[in-house]
Design a protein around this motif. Structure first.
Motif, PDB file in Angstrom:
ATOM      1  N   ASP A  50       8.427   5.512   1.896  1.00 32.20           N
ATOM      2  CA  ASP A  50       7.307   5.478   0.948  1.00 32.20           C
ATOM      3  C   ASP A  50       7.762   5.027  -0.433  1.00 32.20           C
ATOM      4  N   VAL A  51       6.802   4.505  -1.187  1.00 32.06           N
ATOM      5  CA  VAL A  51       7.041   4.132  -2.581  1.00 32.06           C
ATOM      6  C   VAL A  51       6.144   5.000  -3.445  1.00 32.06           C
ATOM      7  N   ASP A  97       0.807  -1.228   0.000  1.00 32.86           N
ATOM      8  CA  ASP A  97       0.000   0.000   0.000  1.00 32.86           C
ATOM      9  C   ASP A  97       0.839   1.278   0.000  1.00 32.86           C
ATOM     10  N   GLY A  98       1.838   1.326  -0.878  1.00 29.48           N
ATOM     11  CA  GLY A  98       2.648   2.526  -1.015  1.00 29.48           C
ATOM     12  C   GLY A  98       3.711   2.694   0.055  1.00 29.48           C
ATOM     13  N   THR A 116       9.540   4.318  -7.667  1.00 30.10           N
ATOM     14  CA  THR A 116      10.792   4.741  -7.046  1.00 30.10           C
ATOM     15  C   THR A 116      10.606   4.850  -5.541  1.00 30.10           C
ATOM     16  N   MET A 117      11.705   4.664  -4.822  1.00 29.33           N
ATOM     17  CA  MET A 117      11.635   4.696  -3.358  1.00 29.33           C
ATOM     18  C   MET A 117      12.945   5.188  -2.768  1.00 29.33           C
ATOM     19  N   LYS A 118      12.825   5.832  -1.616  1.00 28.64           N
ATOM     20  CA  LYS A 118      13.983   6.244  -0.830  1.00 28.64           C
ATOM     21  C   LYS A 118      13.685   5.854   0.605  1.00 28.64           C
ATOM     22  N   LEU A 119      14.378   4.823   1.067  1.00 27.55           N
ATOM     23  CA  LEU A 119      14.148   4.294   2.403  1.00 27.55           C
ATOM     24  C   LEU A 119      15.319   4.660   3.306  1.00 27.55           C
ATOM     25  N   THR A 120      15.042   4.901   4.575  1.00 28.19           N
ATOM     26  CA  THR A 120      16.089   5.303   5.509  1.00 28.19           C
ATOM     27  C   THR A 120      16.086   4.406   6.735  1.00 28.19           C
ATOM     28  N   GLY A 121      17.266   4.291   7.340  1.00 32.92           N
ATOM     29  CA  GLY A 121      17.428   3.485   8.549  1.00 32.92           C
ATOM     30  C   GLY A 121      18.319   4.197   9.545  1.00 32.92           C
ATOM     31  N   LYS A 122      18.734   3.481  10.575  1.00 33.74           N
ATOM     32  CA  LYS A 122      19.570   4.064  11.621  1.00 33.74           C
ATOM     33  C   LYS A 122      20.967   4.376  11.097  1.00 33.74           C
ATOM     34  N   ASN A 123      21.596   5.341  11.788  1.00 30.36           N
ATOM     35  CA  ASN A 123      22.982   5.717  11.489  1.00 30.36           C
ATOM     36  C   ASN A 123      23.190   6.154  10.042  1.00 30.36           C
ATOM     37  N   GLY A 124      22.179   6.803   9.467  1.00 32.52           N
ATOM     38  CA  GLY A 124      22.314   7.357   8.124  1.00 32.52           C
ATOM     39  C   GLY A 124      22.197   6.354   6.997  1.00 32.52           C
ATOM     40  N   ALA A 125      21.767   5.137   7.290  1.00 34.25           N
ATOM     41  CA  ALA A 125      21.611   4.130   6.237  1.00 34.25           C
ATOM     42  C   ALA A 125      20.517   4.577   5.263  1.00 34.25           C
TER      43      ALA A 125
END
Length: 224
Positions: A112-113, A92-93, A118-127
């Motif tokens: 989000d997608v 669902d996006g 296209t997508m930009k996903l983020t995680g801890k410590n700047g991942a």
């Protein structure tokens, strides 16, 4: 010399009278005609300003091409250097992803997608994961983690392939395990025990069952 007779005198007077009447009649007619010919002054209205040509309406903008919402699905694959695995789950996006080298390096990412995939996903410590869905069959992108960038390709996964996770507290230790089951059955995973990562034991891909420190846990499919 013989004086003109009274008859001649009378005739002369009549002729003079007729001449005077005729003169008056002509003068009156001329004056009347002149009077009638002098029409009163007419105020001429200025020509109305010609209305400007109506502005031609601009054609309506062409509608933007519509894109179909991204289909819910799971993807799993390897980095280009085969050092690690990447799995992405789309719902669902929204997306959640897991990067794992099967030893001590891992990262959970989310975001989000867009409708174009296209997508930009983020995680801890700047991942960060940047990717794009290709024809609904694979995700091609990069993962930036720990100062390194990894290119990857994750193909559409058919269960039991996909992304799994299990969390629990066993014998006072907080456990957090992540697994990527690749097409073909190979597994890559890390078990974090109180903040210390190590290679994760295998799970049963059909049931998600896994034994940790003598206790059976269930790793479940991960969705956003």
């Amino acid at each position: 010399m013989k004086r003109p007779g009274p008859l001649l005198t009378l005739l002369a007077g009549l002729l003079l009278g007729v001449f005077m009447l005729s003169l008056n009649a002509t003068t009156g007619t001329k004056n009347a005609s002149s009077y009638r010919g002098e029409s009163p002054g007419v105020t001429v209205s200025p020509n109305p300003t010609p209305s400007s040509s109506p502005t031609k309406a601009a054609p309506p903008p062409s509608p933007s091409p519509t894109t179909s919402p991204v289909t819910n699905a799971d993807y799993a694959g390897r980095t280009d250097d085969h050092s690690s695995a990447v799995a992405v789950s789309l719902r669902d996006g929204k997306a959640i992803a897991y990067f794992c080298d099967g030893r001590d390096k891992e990262s959970w990412l989310k975001g989000d997608v867009k409708d174009d995939g296209t997508m930009k996903l983020t995680g801890k410590n700047g991942a960060e994961l940047n990717g794009a869905l290709k024809d609904g069959q694979r995700i091609r992108g990069t993962v930036d983690l720990g100062g390194q960038q990894y290119g990857f390709t994750a193909d559409k996964a058919v269960k039991p392939s996909g992304l799994y996770r299990a969390t629990a507290t066993v014998r006072g230790a907080k456990l957090d395990g992540g697994w990527i089951v690749l097409p073909g059955g190979k597994q890559v995973g890390i078990l974090d025990r109180d903040g210390k990562p190590s290679a994760a034991p295998r799970i049963d891909p059909e049931t998600g069952a896994v034994t940790i420190d003598g206790q059976t846990l269930t790793a479940r499919p991960v969705t956003p």
